[in-house]
Design an enzyme around this catalytic site. Structure first.
Site, mmCIF file in Angstrom:
data_model
loop_
_atom_site.group_PDB
_atom_site.id
_atom_site.type_symbol
_atom_site.label_atom_id
_atom_site.label_comp_id
_atom_site.label_asym_id
_atom_site.label_seq_id
_atom_site.Cartn_x
_atom_site.Cartn_y
_atom_site.Cartn_z
ATOM 1 N N ARG A 129 3.823 2.488 12.972
ATOM 2 C CA ARG A 129 4.291 2.865 11.633
ATOM 3 C C ARG A 129 3.198 2.716 10.584
ATOM 4 O O ARG A 129 3.236 3.365 9.544
ATOM 5 C CB ARG A 129 5.508 2.005 11.243
ATOM 6 C CG ARG A 129 6.791 2.502 11.908
ATOM 7 C CD ARG A 129 7.975 1.686 11.479
ATOM 8 N NE ARG A 129 8.223 1.749 10.057
ATOM 9 C CZ ARG A 129 8.965 0.868 9.378
ATOM 10 N NH1 ARG A 129 9.534 -0.129 10.007
ATOM 11 N NH2 ARG A 129 9.150 0.991 8.088
ATOM 12 N N SER A 137 17.202 -0.131 -6.435
ATOM 13 C CA SER A 137 16.829 1.043 -7.234
ATOM 14 C C SER A 137 17.548 1.051 -8.577
ATOM 15 O O SER A 137 16.941 1.337 -9.619
ATOM 16 C CB SER A 137 17.155 2.334 -6.470
ATOM 17 O OG SER A 137 16.395 2.393 -5.292
ATOM 18 N N TYR A 197 7.118 11.144 -4.392
ATOM 19 C CA TYR A 197 7.167 10.639 -5.768
ATOM 20 C C TYR A 197 6.625 9.218 -5.808
ATOM 21 O O TYR A 197 6.758 8.470 -4.847
ATOM 22 C CB TYR A 197 8.576 10.694 -6.370
ATOM 23 C CG TYR A 197 9.674 10.015 -5.575
ATOM 24 C CD1 TYR A 197 10.261 10.640 -4.484
ATOM 25 C CD2 TYR A 197 10.148 8.745 -5.930
ATOM 26 C CE1 TYR A 197 11.281 10.042 -3.771
ATOM 27 C CE2 TYR A 197 11.181 8.134 -5.229
ATOM 28 C CZ TYR A 197 11.728 8.790 -4.139
ATOM 29 O OH TYR A 197 12.745 8.191 -3.422
ATOM 30 N N PRO A 198 6.005 8.858 -6.939
ATOM 31 C CA PRO A 198 5.562 7.480 -7.108
ATOM 32 C C PRO A 198 6.636 6.638 -7.794
ATOM 33 O O PRO A 198 7.501 7.189 -8.488
ATOM 34 C CB PRO A 198 4.332 7.616 -8.011
ATOM 35 C CG PRO A 198 4.568 8.853 -8.809
ATOM 36 C CD PRO A 198 5.515 9.731 -8.025
ATOM 37 N N MET A 199 6.603 5.335 -7.567
ATOM 38 C CA MET A 199 7.604 4.467 -8.208
ATOM 39 C C MET A 199 7.065 3.058 -8.471
ATOM 40 O O MET A 199 6.071 2.637 -7.895
ATOM 41 C CB MET A 199 8.885 4.390 -7.369
ATOM 42 C CG MET A 199 8.731 3.697 -6.040
ATOM 43 S SD MET A 199 10.343 3.402 -5.254
ATOM 44 C CE MET A 199 10.965 2.028 -6.207
ATOM 45 N N ASN A 200 7.769 2.369 -9.349
ATOM 46 C CA ASN A 200 7.485 0.961 -9.679
ATOM 47 C C ASN A 200 8.730 0.123 -9.441
ATOM 48 O O ASN A 200 9.849 0.644 -9.388
ATOM 49 C CB ASN A 200 7.189 0.803 -11.183
ATOM 50 C CG ASN A 200 5.827 1.340 -11.582
ATOM 51 O OD1 ASN A 200 4.950 1.504 -10.752
ATOM 52 N ND2 ASN A 200 5.684 1.606 -12.866
ATOM 53 N N LYS A 201 8.530 -1.162 -9.368
ATOM 54 C CA LYS A 201 9.656 -2.103 -9.511
ATOM 55 C C LYS A 201 9.498 -2.740 -10.892
ATOM 56 O O LYS A 201 8.395 -3.191 -11.245
ATOM 57 C CB LYS A 201 9.591 -3.160 -8.411
ATOM 58 C CG LYS A 201 9.779 -2.580 -7.006
ATOM 59 C CD LYS A 201 11.146 -2.876 -6.450
ATOM 60 C CE LYS A 201 11.391 -2.239 -5.110
ATOM 61 N NZ LYS A 201 11.205 -3.166 -3.986
ATOM 62 N N HIS A 248 18.938 -2.301 0.826
ATOM 63 C CA HIS A 248 18.151 -1.060 0.737
ATOM 64 C C HIS A 248 17.931 -0.474 2.138
ATOM 65 O O HIS A 248 18.137 0.721 2.375
ATOM 66 C CB HIS A 248 16.803 -1.383 0.066
ATOM 67 C CG HIS A 248 15.766 -0.310 0.203
ATOM 68 N ND1 HIS A 248 15.654 0.726 -0.688
ATOM 69 C CD2 HIS A 248 14.788 -0.109 1.140
ATOM 70 C CE1 HIS A 248 14.659 1.521 -0.312
ATOM 71 N NE2 HIS A 248 14.118 1.035 0.779
HETATM 72 C C1 VOV Z 1 14.705 6.900 4.899
HETATM 73 C C2 VOV Z 1 15.140 5.720 4.919
HETATM 74 C C3 VOV Z 1 14.574 4.420 4.454
HETATM 75 C C4 VOV Z 1 14.599 3.263 5.212
HETATM 76 C C5 VOV Z 1 15.168 3.078 6.609
HETATM 77 C C6 VOV Z 1 13.970 2.241 4.420
HETATM 78 C C7 VOV Z 1 13.849 0.900 4.839
HETATM 79 C C8 VOV Z 1 13.005 0.010 4.172
HETATM 80 C C9 VOV Z 1 12.753 -1.343 4.613
HETATM 81 C C10 VOV Z 1 13.393 -1.981 5.845
HETATM 82 C C11 VOV Z 1 11.847 -1.900 3.747
HETATM 83 C C12 VOV Z 1 11.297 -3.346 3.790
HETATM 84 C C13 VOV Z 1 10.331 -3.593 4.876
HETATM 85 C C14 VOV Z 1 9.226 -2.577 4.931
HETATM 86 O O1 VOV Z 1 9.344 -1.710 5.818
HETATM 87 O O2 VOV Z 1 8.333 -2.607 4.096
HETATM 88 C C15 VOV Z 1 11.525 -0.899 2.785
HETATM 89 C C16 VOV Z 1 10.578 -1.058 1.773
HETATM 90 C C17 VOV Z 1 10.460 -0.166 0.719
HETATM 91 N N1 VOV Z 1 11.176 0.994 0.510
HETATM 92 FE FE1 VOV Z 1 12.471 1.826 1.791
HETATM 93 N N2 VOV Z 1 13.567 2.772 3.208
HETATM 94 C C18 VOV Z 1 13.929 4.101 3.172
HETATM 95 C C19 VOV Z 1 13.762 5.018 2.136
HETATM 96 C C20 VOV Z 1 13.215 4.638 0.912
HETATM 97 C C21 VOV Z 1 13.269 5.430 -0.293
HETATM 98 C C22 VOV Z 1 13.962 6.763 -0.435
HETATM 99 C C23 VOV Z 1 12.624 4.741 -1.271
HETATM 100 C C24 VOV Z 1 12.515 5.145 -2.738
HETATM 101 C C25 VOV Z 1 13.586 4.391 -3.536
HETATM 102 C C26 VOV Z 1 14.445 5.242 -4.393
HETATM 103 O O3 VOV Z 1 15.435 4.697 -4.948
HETATM 104 O O4 VOV Z 1 14.196 6.438 -4.560
HETATM 105 C C27 VOV Z 1 12.105 3.550 -0.694
HETATM 106 C C28 VOV Z 1 11.306 2.631 -1.348
HETATM 107 C C29 VOV Z 1 10.803 1.511 -0.704
HETATM 108 C C30 VOV Z 1 9.793 0.659 -1.282
HETATM 109 C C31 VOV Z 1 9.104 0.902 -2.628
HETATM 110 C C32 VOV Z 1 9.572 -0.380 -0.406
HETATM 111 C C33 VOV Z 1 8.585 -1.546 -0.591
HETATM 112 C C34 VOV Z 1 9.320 -2.578 -1.390
HETATM 113 C C35 VOV Z 1 8.631 -3.870 -1.638
HETATM 114 O O5 VOV Z 1 9.008 -4.517 -2.635
HETATM 115 O O6 VOV Z 1 7.739 -4.247 -0.879
HETATM 116 N N3 VOV Z 1 12.515 3.492 0.629
HETATM 117 N N4 VOV Z 1 12.275 0.236 3.026
#
Ligand code: VOV
Length: 249
Positions: free
Chosen positions: A130, A222, A144-148, A171
């Site tokens: 991965r 989000s 798209y880019p994003m922040n927390k 999430h």
């Molecule tokens: C398509 C599905 C999907 C899946 C299964 C998924 C799962 C996961 C897991 C399990 C984890 C944590 C461990 C890791 O793997 O890092 C994350 C991490 C993350 N995600 Fe996610 N995410 C998805 C999808 C997904 C989307 C659509 C978004 C945009 C959010 C939105 O509102 O538009 C997103 C964002 C993020 C981000 C910015 C991080 C890092 C956060 C941080 O603070 O470090 N993500 N995400």
């Protein structure tokens, strides 16, 4: 101070968004168009060869709407290689018919919110894969880019680790509902670009982007903490699609 999440970092990522200079393209002679397309084809075959050697990956999509005409997404081991790729593109005859629309620099990232205790994640083949993913050739892309957020009331970076873990679990559960429909690549860009993460989604059904992003809007990570930049959505530029977009002279 809250405990920082540990990140695993993989390939560096460049999202390179360009606009076609239609006036210049339409004014070009058939020979000039063919020469430009030949150079683009050569670049593409070089990128494919790198991908086949599993030393990097690329995605080529047309963008719908006026923010850009196409997106080249490149993954490489080093930032220097990404720089070489964009400079080689800029030197090509094809680049003369394009202008720069937007770019984004980041690195593929996994954080330890979901990690199993006592397991070295780099020894888990699925995790290693991965971090250095071969990008899917799905029909559609969404970037798209994003922040927390770091507001007084809603500051992600001041939440205790355990609370962030709980929120990220929720999430992840939403994301899991899209397994097989949407593939996500999350790339970290703190210190590299203007936002904190790049979110790149791939799917054969563009509507799944809307469903996933909408569903996540109701999730606390989000709803409370997410801030988003511009969205770019597009269609796979297969060789056939490219020849429809830019026919030979
Ligand atoms: C398509 C599905 C999907 C899946 C299964 C998924 C799962 C996961 C897991 C399990 C984890 C944590 C461990 C890791 O793997 O890092 C994350 C991490 C993350 N995600 Fe996610 N995410 C998805 C999808 C997904 C989307 C659509 C978004 C945009 C959010 C939105 O509102 O538009 C997103 C964002 C993020 C981000 C910015 C991080 C890092 C956060 C941080 O603070 O470090 N993500 N995400």
């Amino acid at each position: 101070m809250s405990e920082a999440a540990q990140t695993l970092d993989g390939w560096y990522v460049l999202h390179d968004l360009r606009t076609i200079d239609w006036q210049a393209w339409n004014a070009a002679s058939p020979a000039e168009k063919n020469a430009a397309l030949d150079e683009l084809a050569k670049l593409r075959s070089d990128w494919t060869a790198v991908e086949e050697r599993k030393e990097g990956s690329f995605a080529f999509y047309s963008i719908v709407g006026q923010k850009a005409d196409f997106l080249l997404m490149h993954l490489r081991e080093t930032l220097a290689e990404l720089n070489e790729i964009e400079n080689a593109f800029n030197r090509s005859a094809f680049a003369r018919y394009t202008t720069k629309a937007y770019s984004y620099v980041s690195v593929v990232e996994l954080s330890n919110y979901m990690g199993a205790p006592g397991v070295d994640p780099m020894q888990v083949p699925e995790i290693a894969a991965r971090l250095k993913p071969i990008l899917p050739k799905s029909k559609h892309i969404c970037f798209y880019p994003m922040n927390k957020k770091r507001n007084l009331q809603d500051n992600w970076y001041m939440l205790p680790m355990e609370e962030r873990k709980t929120l990220m679990r929720s999430h992840g559960m939403i994301g899991r509902g899209y397994a097989g429909k949407v593939k996500q690549i999350i790339s970290g860009s703190v210190g590299f670009d203007d936002w904190e993460w790049g979110v790149t989604l791939f799917s054969d059904d563009a509507l799944q982007f809307k469903k996933l992003v909408y569903e996540m809007r109701f999730d606390e990570v989000s709803a409370r903490y997410g801030e988003f930049g511009s969205f770019f959505v597009g269609n796979l530029l297969s060789e056939e699609a490219l020849s429809r977009l830019l026919p030979r002279g």
